[in-house]
Design an enzyme around this catalytic site. Structure first.
Site, PDB file in Angstrom:
ATOM      1  N   SER A 134     -17.394 -20.514   4.620  1.00  0.00           N
ATOM      2  CA  SER A 134     -18.282 -21.440   5.330  1.00  0.00           C
ATOM      3  C   SER A 134     -17.432 -22.357   6.180  1.00  0.00           C
ATOM      4  O   SER A 134     -16.244 -22.592   5.883  1.00  0.00           O
ATOM      5  CB  SER A 134     -19.078 -22.270   4.321  1.00  0.00           C
ATOM      6  OG  SER A 134     -19.737 -23.357   4.946  1.00  0.00           O
ATOM      7  N   TYR A 147     -20.597 -26.807  -3.801  1.00  0.00           N
ATOM      8  CA  TYR A 147     -20.634 -25.690  -2.865  1.00  0.00           C
ATOM      9  C   TYR A 147     -19.400 -25.720  -1.961  1.00  0.00           C
ATOM     10  O   TYR A 147     -18.727 -24.701  -1.764  1.00  0.00           O
ATOM     11  CB  TYR A 147     -21.907 -25.758  -2.033  1.00  0.00           C
ATOM     12  CG  TYR A 147     -22.024 -24.667  -0.996  1.00  0.00           C
ATOM     13  CD1 TYR A 147     -22.525 -23.421  -1.340  1.00  0.00           C
ATOM     14  CD2 TYR A 147     -21.632 -24.885   0.326  1.00  0.00           C
ATOM     15  CE1 TYR A 147     -22.641 -22.402  -0.391  1.00  0.00           C
ATOM     16  CE2 TYR A 147     -21.740 -23.885   1.271  1.00  0.00           C
ATOM     17  CZ  TYR A 147     -22.232 -22.643   0.906  1.00  0.00           C
ATOM     18  OH  TYR A 147     -22.327 -21.649   1.855  1.00  0.00           O
TER      19      TYR A 147
END
Length: 239
Positions: A134, A147
């Site tokens: 990400s 996360y």
């Protein structure tokens, strides 16, 4: 990487970015196996000609099912796409169970799957591991510390194994998507990239044997981070 005739495994391939990657790989002539947790979504993928494996990657049994499901097959492309988020607000007494699920799915599972499937990948003359991290692996946002931590850790792991495998036939690619419109991001504000467009950039990277693909707006974040990591953190932490 020439994809026609290659066998690919896409984890989390029944929904979101993974589904779009699977569809585009299939369109280029690859044989694609997808994994997922939803029986209904896996049935829908099977109807489109995909092989499917049911497995929850936050559980050892799910990892075992996926590894055993491709045992003995000429696996040439492994796309570690499956991922989950985790709500973690310290003022609200966060759930450690949710944090553990996020860590297990986003970090431990890719490591376990790569470790166990690497001999099959090495047996091919041309193979690739793709880890979907990400843009938040570069700089975290305050609202998703668990996360972000898993994606940053997976980025480091990816860079290290790429070096370890540099003399082998197995290439290692990292894809860093921006905010993408999927079920996981439903309800989030801000401009989002479509899953199809995100997948297209990732698949182009696979075809080009790229080591790293910054997708969409992550290109700008990576540029800022290369100039000033502190500035990138200040920009992203508020989101």
């Amino acid at each position: 990487m020439e994809l026609r005739g290659k066998l690919a495994l896409v984890t989390g391939g029944s929904d979101g970015i993974g589904r779009e990657i699977a569809l585009q790989l299939q369109g280029l002539g690859a044989e694609v196996i997808v994994t997922g947790r939803s029986a209904g979504k896996l049935q829908a993928m099977a109807a489109l000609g995909f092989s499917t494996i049911a497995g929850d990657l936050s559980q050892q049994a799910g990892i075992d099912a996926i590894v055993e499901g491709v045992a003995g097959k000429p696996l040439a492309l492994l796309v570690n796409n499956a991922g989950v988020g985790s709500d973690y607000e310290l003022d609200d007494i966060p759930s450690l169970a949710s944090a553990a699920q996020c860590i297990d799915t986003n970090l431990y599972a890719p490591i376990a799957v790569i470790t166990r499937l690497l001999p099959q990948l090495k047996a091919q003359g041309d193979a690739m591991i793709v880890n979907i991290t990400s843009g938040l692996a570069l700089a975290p946002r305050a609202g998703g510390p668990i996360y972000c931590a898993t994606k940053a850790a997976l980025r480091s792991y990816t860079q290290a194994i790429r070096y370890q495998l540099r003399a082998s036939s197995v290439k290692v690619m990292e894809a860093l998507p921006p905010l993408v419109a999927t079920n996981m991001t439903s309800g989030r504000g801000g401009k989002m990239m479509t899953a199809s467009d995100c997948a297209a950039e990732i698949v182009r990277g696979i075809k080009a044997n790229s080591a790293e693909v910054a997708v969409g707006q992550t290109k700008l974040l990576r540029l800022v981070h290369s100039i000033s990591p502190a500035l990138a953190r200040r920009i992203m932490i508020q989101y």
